[in-house]
Every structure is written in C-alpha cells, then in structure tokens.
Scaffold this active site. Structure first.
Site, PDB file in Angstrom:
ATOM      1  N   ASP A   1      -3.202   4.262  -2.600  1.00  0.00           N
ATOM      2  CA  ASP A   1      -3.877   4.895  -1.693  1.00  0.00           C
ATOM      3  C   ASP A   1      -4.607   6.385  -2.450  1.00  0.00           C
ATOM      4  OD1 ASP A   1      -5.461   4.632   1.097  1.00  0.00           O
ATOM      5  OD2 ASP A   1      -3.885   6.740   1.446  1.00  0.00           O
TER       6      ASP A   1
ATOM      7  N   HIS B   1     -10.934  -1.992   5.578  1.00  0.00           N
ATOM      8  CA  HIS B   1     -10.587  -1.412   6.657  1.00  0.00           C
ATOM      9  C   HIS B   1     -11.362   0.144   6.640  1.00  0.00           C
ATOM     10  CE1 HIS B   1      -7.690   0.655   3.836  1.00  0.00           C
ATOM     11  NE2 HIS B   1      -7.639   1.097   4.985  1.00  0.00           N
ATOM     12  N   ASP B   2     -11.872   0.566   5.761  1.00  0.00           N
ATOM     13  CA  ASP B   2     -12.324   1.778   5.819  1.00  0.00           C
ATOM     14  C   ASP B   2     -13.678   2.288   6.016  1.00  0.00           C
ATOM     15  OD1 ASP B   2      -9.811   2.734   5.743  1.00  0.00           O
ATOM     16  OD2 ASP B   2     -10.085   3.564   3.514  1.00  0.00           O
TER      17      ASP B   2
ATOM     18  N   GLU C   1      -6.985   4.193  -5.558  1.00  0.00           N
ATOM     19  CA  GLU C   1      -7.735   3.880  -5.124  1.00  0.00           C
ATOM     20  C   GLU C   1      -8.603   5.636  -5.043  1.00  0.00           C
ATOM     21  OE1 GLU C   1      -9.565   4.909  -0.269  1.00  0.00           O
ATOM     22  OE2 GLU C   1      -7.384   5.580  -0.542  1.00  0.00           O
TER      23      GLU C   1
ATOM     24  N   ASP D   1       0.743  -1.665   0.286  1.00  0.00           N
ATOM     25  CA  ASP D   1      -0.202   0.013  -0.268  1.00  0.00           C
ATOM     26  C   ASP D   1       0.907   1.315  -0.083  1.00  0.00           C
ATOM     27  OD1 ASP D   1      -2.032   1.598   0.640  1.00  0.00           O
ATOM     28  OD2 ASP D   1      -3.348   0.342   1.886  1.00  0.00           O
TER      29      ASP D   1
END
Ligand code: BGC
Length: 557
Positions: free
Chosen positions: A214, A346-347, A283, A112
């Site tokens: 990201d 995870h968000d 993303e 990431d």
C-alpha cells in the site's frame, strides 16, 4: 514410477519463479466478498468458500485487501496489529486454511501490507505519543509547531485538511497522509524498518506468495520538512477526486517519493529473495510522476517486482489514442521494470460506470486489459460487469466520501457486496444486513445467474483470461507497433517467435483495419467472432477485437 524409485533431476518440473510476470491477479475486498458467520461483514472463511469461483476464472493469484487487526476507520488500511487477523475476519488458523485451499487450487496468495502508516491504536504509536524520550519516540513523524502554533509545513492529508495533528501529550504535531488516526511511520529510523521487515517475514513464513504494498511511495518524507510548491491548475491531473480535493493542488515533492525509499525497497527485496517465487506489487500514487517512479522502483531486479499503475483509473474514458499514448510512454519509460494494470479497484468508481460503458464496451476493455504487457489486476465483481452502486448518504461508510460529499461520493459505491445468487435480497452474500447494501441492479448479474450462460459477461472473462493464459506472447511477450487509427488501437505482442497482431475497435461504429504487411491468420481461440476479411483488410464490428497470428510462427489455433 514406483514410490521406491528416486526422482531424477529431469523428472522434477522447476516451479516458475517468474510466474508473476504477466500474471492475472484477482483482488478480493474481504469485507464485501462473502460473509460466513451472519454478521453482515465478509470474512476469511467466506473467501475460502468462494475460492472455486476464483479458480474457475483461471487467474494466477489473489490479492486480499487488509484483514489485520484494525479499528476499521479506513476499513483495515489502519492496522493496529500487523501479525494478527481481526476477529471480524476470523483467526490466523482461518488464514492458514485459506492459503492451504488456495494453493490446492493452484492460486497464489498476495496480502496487502500497509506499512507507510499504522493505526493510532497500534502499541507502537501509543508508546510513541507518550513522550519525546521513550524508546519509540522517533517511530512516527513528530515535529514542533511553528512559533505561531501552526503546523510545521503546508503538507495536506489526502482525506482532507492538514497532514498534521496536534498531540497534547508530546506538545508536537504528528504526520498523517490519510486520516488523523493513521499516523505516518518514520522509516528514516532503522528500527522501524527492521520491525516492518519482521512483519513481512512473519507472513512469508506463514506461506504467502507476496504482497501488495500500500502507498509504497509514501514510505519516506523529506527530513527537512520543506513545503510542497503549488501546482498550477493546468497541471492538476490527479485520478481520484481531482476537482474537490486541495491535496491535488500541490506538487508533492517533499511529502513522498523520497530517494531513501530505494534502499529500503532493496532491503525488502533481499528478504523476499530468501522465499523464492514470492512477489511484490507496489501501489504508486502520484499524479505527476507516477510512471517514472514505477520504473525506478522496479528497475534492476533488486527492489519491488512490479508497480501498480494509476494510468487507467481516472475518470476520462480512454480512447484508442489515449491508450496508445500511455502504452508508448510506458514502453519508453519502464525499461527492465514491470507494470501491473487495473481498470477498477476498491478506491475508484467501477470502470463500467466511470467510463459509461455498455456490456459490449466492457468486454472490449476486458480484452484490452488482458492483452497488455505487464501483470493485470481484476477487482471482484468486474468479471460480472458490475456497475458502481449508488449508496445513499445515510448508508455511507467511507470517511473520504463523507468528508467530500456530495461532490465526491467516496469509495463505498465500488465496495458493495458481491452478488452470488439471485434468490435472496442480499445476493447470497450474508444472512444478515450487510455493512453496505447490496445493489439491487447487481442481482441479475449474480455469479449464479451468469454461470453456465454461454456469452454471459462471466463467461467472456473466463474465456479471455483463458486465451491470455494460453499464449506466451500475451503473458510475457514484447509490445511493439502501437498505433491508434480511426479509433482502433493496434499493437503486436511477440515472444520467442510467436507474434500476435491485436486490434481493438474502441468506437461504437464498424471500422476497417488494415493488417500489417505479411501473412496473418485470425485466431479462432479469441473470444470474439471472426472479423470479415477482404485481403488484408478487416471490418471490425463496434467494440470488437481481433487477434491474428503471424503465419509460420508458433501461435495457437
Ligand atoms: C488504499 C486505500 C487506503 C489508503 C490508505 C490506499 O491507496 O488502496 O484504500 O485508504 O491507501 O492506506
């Protein structure tokens, strides 16, 4: 063939450089996967120890959320050294061992990269903030105050408040789209781009198979720092914290999505092309024009390979009509680009809870996810059917949740530790008190409890992933004939003569489904009981799917 004989070109099986198209990617949030040194926090050695579980799922790759050196204010999404492993996660040698083991098991490794911003503890920022004239003075986004002392414009931070923080050293504001400890790097500066490409090169040289990028659409800001216009209430359709966060009240025309990004992404792709078989998934967080940006960033094969879609991360349970609408819009927009889908990460609140699904519905949604055209991300614990954990205020860690509590509870509830075994209260995650409590209701769903149980959720995920992996039509096939009738989503996937009719009953009552014209045979390889069939009409049980192969094509079983 003996060792003395030399290989002929036809003996060498060329690696599939396009493996990422249609790949299934398993997301690991390292803090919560497996602790190996009893400090209550997961680590790289823990991931290595659990890789066989991942391999057993039959996925192609893992995406590991950040493990770089970081003060951990945003749990690793605030990087203070891009080229080192944070000691809490291990060492670079551990990372090398992780890659080696993953590759041995046939799993690719994506890491990431968080390069839109760094931590304020990064040496680049430490230097940049010292003066307006130092060598790195332009590496972050600095701007003078307005004459009345207020910030340069109306841009807001996603994590609350203005996107500008005052620095007494420089007597200027700096930009941060997230925490004030996550200053935004200035990619308009070519030296910054070079430094970030060096970071990518560092990890490519270490053998990674690619990156999750990201906040890829936040890399550039408007150089003129123009104000964002207001967004009318009816147009506010953000995925995360839509009602409580005023960030969602602006149309983000100027603080992200800038055209200069395309040339930077081309530079990144040119670098990655020197490492054949690597891939990048960007993303794209944008409520208004996410789909168009994803198409733009993945078009032409010279920027990123795939973009991560937010379409199914929102709170509203998608029914057949909604899924059909999204897929139709995608097909019309994505062109030669490539999407990567997820229902959980995870968000966001885990989708079993976010969409209020029982286990039957979770299975149906898994079958849908794994039948989509594009690549697929599965978030750790999703294969166990985990629900969102209810984390008490006293245990909260996520600054986003703490800031907007209680209307928005943040992201801790989807980040609690993986349950591996049922025989201790930390679920086999750690010998010590975990950084977030293990949810007791997760224990009966532990990997150990589900393994070997035919028809467990874990077993279903394994079978459904295996089903996808066996059918080129599901991995790489075209998508057509999308419709939603009586709560049943239908489409066809086809690849090189292999045609598959897929129907998903997204309701809690049985539905009759007419198969398309022609001869179709229900596929016994799919992990659902065969539907009752009378002529060309099927009766689909609640939350059941059917996969039927067009006769005289090359389908499985
Ligand atoms: C990550 C978040 C992170 C943010 C800032 C994202 O979209 O997924 O977890 O807080 O970027 O880096």
């Amino acid at each position: 063939m003996t060792a003395m004989q030399s290989l002929r070109p036809e003996d060498i099986i060329a690696p599939d450089l396009d493996w990422w198209r249609g790949a299934v990617i398993y997301q690991i949030y390292p803090r919560s996967f497996q602790d190996s040194n009893a400090d209550g926090i997961g680590d790289l050695a823990g991931i290595i120890a659990r890789l066989e579980h991942v391999a057993g799922l039959g996925v192609d790759a893992i995406w590991i959320s950040p493990f770089f050196r970081s003060p951990m204010l945003d749990f690793g999404y605030d990087v203070s050294d891009y080229c080192d492993v944070d000691p809490m996660f291990g060492t670079l040698a551990d990372f090398d061992a992780l890659i080696a083991r993953a590759h041995e098991l046939g799993i690719k490794v994506l890491i990431d990269l968080v390069i839109s911003h760094s931590s304020n503890q990064h040496v680049w920022f430490q230097e940049s903030q010292l003066s307006r004239s130092n060598a790195k003075s332009d590496w972050y986004v600095w701007a003078d105050a307005k004459p009345d002392g207020s910030p340069p414009n109306n841009w807001l931070s996603i994590f609350g408040g203005p996107a500008w923080e005052w620095s007494g050293d420089r007597m200027q504001y700096y930009l941060h789209n997230f925490l004030k400890e996550q200053p935004d790097l200035n990619l308009h500066n070519a030296d910054v781009q070079d430094a970030l490409l060096d970071v990518a090169r560092f990890w490519l040289e270490r053998g990674v198979d690619g990156f999750r990028l990201d906040t890829i659409n936040f890399y550039f800001h408007d150089k003129l720092l123009r104000d964002n216009p207001a967004l009318p209430p009816e147009a506010r359709n953000a995925t995360i914290a839509p009602e409580v966060n005023p960030y969602n009240w602006q149309d983000h025309l100027y603080d992200k999505n800038q055209p200069e990004n395309l040339a930077f992404l081309q530079r990144l792709r040119a670098l990655m092309n020197a490492y054949p078989g690597t891939t990048a998934v960007g993303e794209v967080g944008d409520a208004q024009r996410g789909m168009e940006i994803q198409a733009q960033y993945t078009a032409g094969g010279d920027k990123v390979h795939m973009c991560y879609s937010f379409e199914f991360l929102s709170g509203t349970t998608p029914d057949a009509a909604k899924v059909a609408e999204v897929l139709t819009a995608y097909e019309a927009t994505i062109g030669d680009g490539w999407a990567c889908w997820a229902f959980s990460n995870h968000d966001v609140v885990r989708h079993a809870t976010r969409w209020g699904l029982d286990d039957g519905a979770v299975r149906l949604f898994a079958a849908l996810l794994l039948s989509l055209r594009g690549s697929v991300c599965i978030y750790q614990g999703e294969e166990l059917g985990l629900t969102e954990a209810d984390v008490a205020y006293a245990d909260l860690q996520d600054p986003y949740g703490i800031r907007f509590w209680p209307k928005f509870k943040g992201r801790d509830g989807c980040r609690t530790p993986m349950p591996w075994t049922t025989d201790n209260h930390n679920g086999g995650f750690s010998q010590a008190r975990p950084w977030l409590p293990v949810a007791v209701e997760h224990l009966p769903r532990a990997v150990g409890a589900q393994t070997g149980q035919a028809d467990s959720m874990l077993d279903f995920y394994r079978r459904m992933i295996g089903y996808r992996q066996a059918l080129a039509a599901l991995i790489k096939g075209d998508l057509s004939d999308i419709s939603a009738i009586d709560g049943v989503l239908r489409f066809q996937r086809s690849h090189e003569g292999q045609v598959l009719f897929c129907a998903f009953n997204m309701t809690d009552t049985a539905q009759r489904v007419a198969m398309p014209a022609g001869e179709w045979r229900q596929d016994r390889g799919a992990p659902f009981a065969l539907a009752e069939q009378e002529g060309g009409v099927l009766t689909l049980l609640p939350y059941h799917a059917v996969f039927a192969a067009a006769e005289n094509t090359q389908n499985a079983t």
